[in-house]
Design a protein around this motif. Sequence first.
Motif, PDB file in Angstrom:
ATOM      1  N   VAL A 238      13.421  76.861  93.737  1.00 54.78           N
ATOM      2  CA  VAL A 238      14.301  76.340  92.688  1.00 54.78           C
ATOM      3  C   VAL A 238      13.494  76.182  91.404  1.00 54.78           C
ATOM      4  O   VAL A 238      12.366  75.682  91.432  1.00 54.78           O
ATOM      5  N   GLU A 239      14.063  76.632  90.307  1.00 60.99           N
ATOM      6  CA  GLU A 239      13.523  76.324  88.992  1.00 60.99           C
ATOM      7  C   GLU A 239      14.396  75.233  88.373  1.00 60.99           C
ATOM      8  O   GLU A 239      15.590  75.458  88.132  1.00 60.99           O
TER       9      GLU A 239
ATOM     10  N   VAL B 285      19.487  77.125  94.051  1.00 59.56           N
ATOM     11  CA  VAL B 285      18.578  77.529  95.126  1.00 59.56           C
ATOM     12  C   VAL B 285      18.567  79.049  95.255  1.00 59.56           C
ATOM     13  O   VAL B 285      19.619  79.700  95.301  1.00 59.56           O
ATOM     14  N   GLY B 286      17.372  79.613  95.289  1.00 59.18           N
ATOM     15  CA  GLY B 286      17.217  81.041  95.523  1.00 59.18           C
ATOM     16  C   GLY B 286      16.425  81.295  96.791  1.00 59.18           C
ATOM     17  O   GLY B 286      15.661  80.431  97.248  1.00 59.18           O
TER      18      GLY B 286
ATOM     19  N   VAL C  38      20.692  74.233 103.844  1.00 59.77           N
ATOM     20  CA  VAL C  38      20.626  74.768 102.477  1.00 59.77           C
ATOM     21  C   VAL C  38      20.830  76.278 102.485  1.00 59.77           C
ATOM     22  O   VAL C  38      20.265  76.997 103.314  1.00 59.77           O
ATOM     23  N   GLN C  39      21.645  76.758 101.535  1.00 51.85           N
ATOM     24  CA  GLN C  39      21.998  78.174 101.471  1.00 51.85           C
ATOM     25  C   GLN C  39      21.648  78.759 100.109  1.00 51.85           C
ATOM     26  O   GLN C  39      21.513  78.040  99.116  1.00 51.85           O
TER      27      GLN C  39
ATOM     28  N   GLY D 139      10.335  74.183 100.707  1.00 53.43           N
ATOM     29  CA  GLY D 139      10.567  75.188  99.690  1.00 53.43           C
ATOM     30  C   GLY D 139       9.599  75.074  98.535  1.00 53.43           C
ATOM     31  O   GLY D 139       8.637  74.297  98.562  1.00 53.43           O
ATOM     32  N   ALA D 140       9.850  75.878  97.500  1.00 54.30           N
ATOM     33  CA  ALA D 140       8.989  75.915  96.318  1.00 54.30           C
ATOM     34  C   ALA D 140       9.811  75.504  95.097  1.00 54.30           C
ATOM     35  O   ALA D 140      10.940  75.960  94.931  1.00 54.30           O
ATOM     36  N   VAL D 141       9.233  74.647  94.264  1.00 56.35           N
ATOM     37  CA  VAL D 141       9.945  74.124  93.101  1.00 56.35           C
ATOM     38  C   VAL D 141       9.015  74.082  91.902  1.00 56.35           C
ATOM     39  O   VAL D 141       7.823  73.783  92.036  1.00 56.35           O
ATOM     40  N   ARG D 142       9.558  74.385  90.738  1.00 58.61           N
ATOM     41  CA  ARG D 142       8.826  74.142  89.500  1.00 58.61           C
ATOM     42  C   ARG D 142       9.819  73.768  88.407  1.00 58.61           C
ATOM     43  O   ARG D 142      11.005  74.114  88.476  1.00 58.61           O
ATOM     44  N   LEU D 143       9.329  73.046  87.428  1.00 57.12           N
ATOM     45  CA  LEU D 143      10.127  72.703  86.264  1.00 57.12           C
ATOM     46  C   LEU D 143       9.855  73.710  85.167  1.00 57.12           C
ATOM     47  O   LEU D 143       8.696  74.088  84.942  1.00 57.12           O
ATOM     48  N   VAL D 144      10.922  74.163  84.483  1.00 56.64           N
ATOM     49  CA  VAL D 144      10.789  75.189  83.450  1.00 56.64           C
ATOM     50  C   VAL D 144      11.510  74.768  82.173  1.00 56.64           C
ATOM     51  O   VAL D 144      12.409  73.932  82.194  1.00 56.64           O
TER      52      VAL D 144
END
Length: 376
Positions: free
Chosen positions: A277-278, A343-344, A177-178, A363-368
């Motif tokens: 990722v948002e 992806v950031g 992943v990049q 990684g870290a993920v949330r829904l916005v």
Amino acid sequence: MAASPTNPYSEAGVDTAAGDLAVELMKSSVRATHGPEVLGGVGGFAGLFDASALRDFRRPLLATSTDGVGTKVAIAQAIDKHDTIGQDLVGMVVDDIVVVGAKPLFMTDYIACGKVVPERIADIVRGIAQACSATGTALVGGETAEHPGLLGPRDYDVAGAATGVVEADAILGAELVQDGDAVIAVASSGLHSNGYSLVRHIVTRAGIGYGDHAADFGTTWGETLLEPTRLYTLPLLRLIEQLGGSTGTGGVHALSHVTGGGIAANLARVLPQGSWVEVDRSSWSPSPVFRVLSDIAGSTLESAEGTWNLGIGFLAVVAAEKKDAAIAALNVEGMPSWQVGTVGFGPRPTGEFEQGAKGVDGGAVRLVGAYADGAK
């Protein structure tokens, strides 16, 4: 005249004759999944699969997965409809294997029941076999076990295990992943096989019977809730090949099967540490079944994000320059797809994120944002 001897096993509640009949009824379905690699036919103590084809691999790695269908089987039992549970099982097991880029080879199943009803067992296995055929998987063996006293006469549970193969240098995962990769969602067919304990709780509290007509769906509640799991394996394998082949450095970098835990947790599992990722809720509208159940429960869709897939069955992390090709290819396959995020790396926005899941420190993920109103 002396009395005919009794069968103590039958007196204990186990009907071996019914088990034999069940095997006879399922034989043709199982054989339909067999290619020349499968040896020995149906009924052996062990399934045999010719592994000679693995010689063509430079460094073949075997991928394996095991799972069940959970409490969705309770609804099948309630309305006496058993021909789709098998597809759910294959979806839960085989679609986990494609996450690493592996092609499934073979699968075995296990059915535990309180009483063997041959036609019911045959329906279950027929569904498994049809889904195996649809995913290119050989059904090489299985077991049906009768457990009187432990399970009721109408009760059963299903489980399965599958094995696949992937080249060592073609494994998909977080290390590929990049920064700037696109996160592509692939639509689910409904609830799939997760969160049914919550579903059953909502339906029971509302006094709804599974045989009751569901006005929102034009069928019964039971039939609506038994909508089978969409199968993703072959379309995703074709996507991997189309976007760069089997070198592991193509356009598809990671895949996530959205099962228990929901969207954020399952995506976080396949992202590297330090990435985030948002997921933009406004990019899709959850399927009607999720909205109706939430309305009945008096809750929000957001409150179910850790339980249901909410309309996304798979997520693909692809190179930014390949995102349009990926979406187009999946849509051609009959897999509605769209971008939900990017992806950031480095510093992430303030606020709470879900960090990794299931023991993976990813990684870290949330829904916005807010969900779209119309159907996607």
